[in-house]
Design an enzyme around this catalytic site. Structure first.
Site: not given
Ligand SMILES: CC(C)(COP(=O)([O-])OP(=O)([O-])OC[C@H]1O[C@@H](n2cnc3c(N)ncnc32)[C@H](O)[C@@H]1OP(=O)([O-])[O-])[C@@H](O)C(=O)NCCC(=O)NCCSC(=O)C[C@@](C)(O)CC(=O)[O-]
Length: 306
Positions: A20-21, A212, A214, A245, A254
């Site tokens: 995933r990450d 966690h 990096h 990220c 990581n």
């Molecule tokens: C949170 C959102 C979805 C908001 O994104 P948004 O654009 O604000 O979404 P929304 O809620 O306004 O919805 C817009 C459209 O997206 C669809 N939608 C909404 N949600 C989903 C979903 N889950 N799967 C599929 N479709 C989705 C929803 O159904 C809608 O569809 P429409 O009605 O327009 O056809 C977006 O910002 C996002 O996906 N962010 C993820 C970013 C990410 O994955 N970052 C990496 C992970 S974090 C990380 O790596 C850090 C960590 C964890 O490892 C720890 C560390 O190191 O600190």
């Protein structure tokens, strides 16, 4: 059996985040069969928890747009593996597949909540609240991450009290474990100890915390050692040191699973992981990605692991 020195824990759980990450940040799309093989090999190497993928918006993280396909490919064995979900839509997708563990991911800072989740700091909790409630009602286990615990590339230093406030809010929603993310790898050992102590003072014991790290500044193992001294027993790591990220460009890989395993073994801490098998897996994955692993232990052992 060696007894761990210095009052360190006898056993550590390694929470593998490579699929995933690790892969979320890759430019080239890795085929779903290769991802499935990666997960299977990591499980077979004895890693007790392997976070498989994310049910985030596919436009936000195109590399993991095949999350449902991957989980279908993994079949029954995949149901026990945790996946990231940011919101109810992500949870619905996980529920449709009968998955049992999800992880939400919040931010300790306003800027990263906006960049990573398109929400304000407060809005992120409003998004998580029904997600966690419904997941719990469905009998799922929920982990929570909190990012930018030691520093934020846009906001700079992040106060310990700010991290504790964000982390306890996530736990209070109903998460069983909180993973403290050093998203951009700026933590140092003293800061780690101070943060763990601040959570203890807020009533959050080490049994509910994971770290966690990096390795951006080469401090991940020193930070791990400091956290072990404080009694932390769950560490996130990524096979071969893959990772980063996509919404925090200064985040590099990581802590490598192999580097962690090497240190734990040397300390006499039980982890249950077959180091040679993980090294062979990371070497195989590096071949698919077309570049060598950044892990020192992988580089040292890859000739002998096959
Ligand atoms: C949170 C959102 C979805 C908001 O994104 P948004 O654009 O604000 O979404 P929304 O809620 O306004 O919805 C817009 C459209 O997206 C669809 N939608 C909404 N949600 C989903 C979903 N889950 N799967 C599929 N479709 C989705 C929803 O159904 C809608 O569809 P429409 O009605 O327009 O056809 C977006 O910002 C996002 O996906 N962010 C993820 C970013 C990410 O994955 N970052 C990496 C992970 S974090 C990380 O790596 C850090 C960590 C964890 O490892 C720890 C560390 O190191 O600190």
């Amino acid at each position: 059996m060696t007894v761990p020195a210095d009052g360190l824990p006898a056993h550590v759980t390694i929470y593998e985040v490579g699929p995933r990450d690790g892969l979320q940040n890759e430019q080239a799309i890795v085929p779903v069969e290769v991802k499935a093989e990666f997960v299977r090999r990591l499980v077979a190497a004895g890693l007790p928890v392997v976070e498989a993928t994310s049910f985030v918006h596919p436009r936000w993280v195109p590399q993991l747009a095949d999350a449902a396909e991957l989980m279908a490919e993994l079949g029954e064995a995949g149901r026990h593996l945790p996946v990231l979900v940011p919101n109810e839509r992500g949870l619905d997708r996980a529920l449709e597949l009968g998955l049992e563990h999800v992880a939400i991911f919040g931010s300790a800072t306003e800027t990263f909540a906006s960049k990573n989740l398109n929400r304000t700091f407060d809005e992120q909790f409003a998004m998580f609240e029904p997600t966690v409630a419904r997941a719990r009602e469905a009998g799922m286990d929920v982990r929570a991450y909190v990012s930018m615990c030691f520093g934020d590339p846009w906001e700079g230093a992040v106060g310990i009290e700010q991290v504790v406030a964000a982390g306890t809010r996530l736990l209070d929603l109903g998460a069983s474990q909180l993973s403290l993310g050093d998203t951009i790898g700026v933590a140092t050992a003293g800061h780690v100890k101070a943060l763990v102590a601040a959570f203890a003072a807020a009533g959050v014991g080490t049994d509910r915390l994971a770290m966690h790290f990096h390795d951006t500044y080469g401090q991940a193992l020193a930070n791990t050692y400091a956290a072990l001294q404080e009694g932390i027993t769950t560490f996130d790591a990524s096979a071969g040191g893959l990772g980063g990220c996509p919404y925090a460009r200064s985040a590099t890989g990581n802590l490598a699973t192999e580097d962690l395993v090497w240190m734990l073994t040397g300390l006499g801490i039980d982890h249950g992981v077959d180091l040679d098998a993980v090294v062979a897996t990371s070497t195989w994955m590096a071949g698919h990605l077309g570049r060598p692993s950044p892990s020192a232990v992988v580089r040292a052992l890859s000739g002998s692991a096959g």
